[in-house]
Design an enzyme around this catalytic site. Sequence first.
Site, PDB file in Angstrom:
ATOM      1  N   ARG A 232      46.565  27.469  23.459  1.00  0.00           N
ATOM      2  CA  ARG A 232      45.804  28.645  23.879  1.00  0.00           C
ATOM      3  C   ARG A 232      44.375  28.203  24.178  1.00  0.00           C
ATOM      4  O   ARG A 232      43.838  27.294  23.539  1.00  0.00           O
ATOM      5  CB  ARG A 232      45.794  29.731  22.788  1.00  0.00           C
ATOM      6  CG  ARG A 232      47.064  30.558  22.711  1.00  0.00           C
ATOM      7  CD  ARG A 232      47.171  31.490  23.917  1.00  0.00           C
ATOM      8  NE  ARG A 232      48.230  32.467  23.787  1.00  0.00           N
ATOM      9  CZ  ARG A 232      49.429  32.359  24.312  1.00  0.00           C
ATOM     10  NH1 ARG A 232      49.749  31.268  24.988  1.00  0.00           N
ATOM     11  NH2 ARG A 232      50.324  33.314  24.188  1.00  0.00           N
ATOM     12  N   GLU A 261      41.129  33.982  31.363  1.00  0.00           N
ATOM     13  CA  GLU A 261      42.114  33.717  32.405  1.00  0.00           C
ATOM     14  C   GLU A 261      42.215  34.914  33.341  1.00  0.00           C
ATOM     15  O   GLU A 261      42.281  36.049  32.875  1.00  0.00           O
ATOM     16  CB  GLU A 261      43.480  33.416  31.767  1.00  0.00           C
ATOM     17  CG  GLU A 261      43.475  32.141  30.937  1.00  0.00           C
ATOM     18  CD  GLU A 261      44.827  31.821  30.296  1.00  0.00           C
ATOM     19  OE1 GLU A 261      45.786  32.604  30.512  1.00  0.00           O
ATOM     20  OE2 GLU A 261      44.932  30.806  29.593  1.00  0.00           O
ATOM     21  N   HIS A 280      48.171  28.406  33.380  1.00  0.00           N
ATOM     22  CA  HIS A 280      48.994  28.876  32.264  1.00  0.00           C
ATOM     23  C   HIS A 280      50.483  28.886  32.643  1.00  0.00           C
ATOM     24  O   HIS A 280      51.189  29.881  32.463  1.00  0.00           O
ATOM     25  CB  HIS A 280      48.551  30.284  31.831  1.00  0.00           C
ATOM     26  CG  HIS A 280      48.916  30.581  30.398  1.00  0.00           C
ATOM     27  ND1 HIS A 280      48.112  31.331  29.570  1.00  0.00           N
ATOM     28  CD2 HIS A 280      49.993  30.241  29.648  1.00  0.00           C
ATOM     29  CE1 HIS A 280      48.685  31.441  28.375  1.00  0.00           C
ATOM     30  NE2 HIS A 280      49.826  30.790  28.408  1.00  0.00           N
TER      31      HIS A 280
END
Length: 327
Positions: A232, A261, A280
Amino acid sequence: MPDRLVVLYRGNRPPATALIERLADTVYATEEELPYLLPGADALLAWVTITPAIREAWPDNPDKAPRWVHAASAGVDSFLFPALVEDPGVVLTNARGVYDQPTAEYVLGLILALAKDFPGTWEHQQRREWRPRPSDSITGRTALVWGTGPIGRAVARLLRAAGMLVRGAGRTARAVDPDFGMIHGPTTLPSALAEADYVVLAAPLTQDTRGMVDASVLAAMKPGARLINVGRGGLVDEQALVDHLAAGRLAGAALDVFGQEPLPTRSPLWDMPGVMISPHTAGETTSEREALIEVFLDNLTRHIEGRPLRNVVDKRRGYVVDMTHPA
């Protein structure tokens, strides 16, 4: 049959909706609709997981909150808000197991790309430049995998198969481990960082791990090492990472996750030499949706039949505790 199952989605609904609807009284909610549809529901399938919508829509009255929440993801940091964590009647499950091997493959690919400088080769190709140059070997190099859950273990097994020397880092030290060889705890972590050519972050984001890779950790890393983050974004102090990369202490980084993000266009990470950025997607595959819904359907059947659920998250720790390899 559950009184009502709410499915939180964005864009496309999950696959197998006909089967879900046969098993449960199902309603579908966007993030905007969730505050109106969540109260009174028995269960929630969060097909969207990185969102503040669940916390914001969570009923103030615990009697109106769902008793079971399933996250269609491995990470559950978006679900660890006080009202859910502190309610003993709410069971949280996740998609543990779906992302292990895909993420391990992605990490191996990133390490090879950094060692062989594939981005540089691609740039030369785009400019039609013939520029032979040597590259690094990964055989015999040391990888420290920080995070000893199922994803970290899958990464360790694949890197070992590729010829790397692998060590783990976690909450509890172990002198002998089948996947990592050995696991470093907090006391021996600095020496492990000093020896690692690659530091791979595969830990969940919890109160204990947030910001764990700060300036002091980056300073303890071996000069010329590379950082890979598939856990993360909140695990890393991004400004400290930028500073260490700019100073040339680290050779580079491969980052799949970020504190914000999408990564803002103004971030200096976009243009830094030796840095690879991906959106991601480390665990995503073409069969991901089917694998995710298979885990959920198994748990939905268990929920209906009153059997124990799979992948129950320890809400205080923020992850599923594996009693075979407890962290």
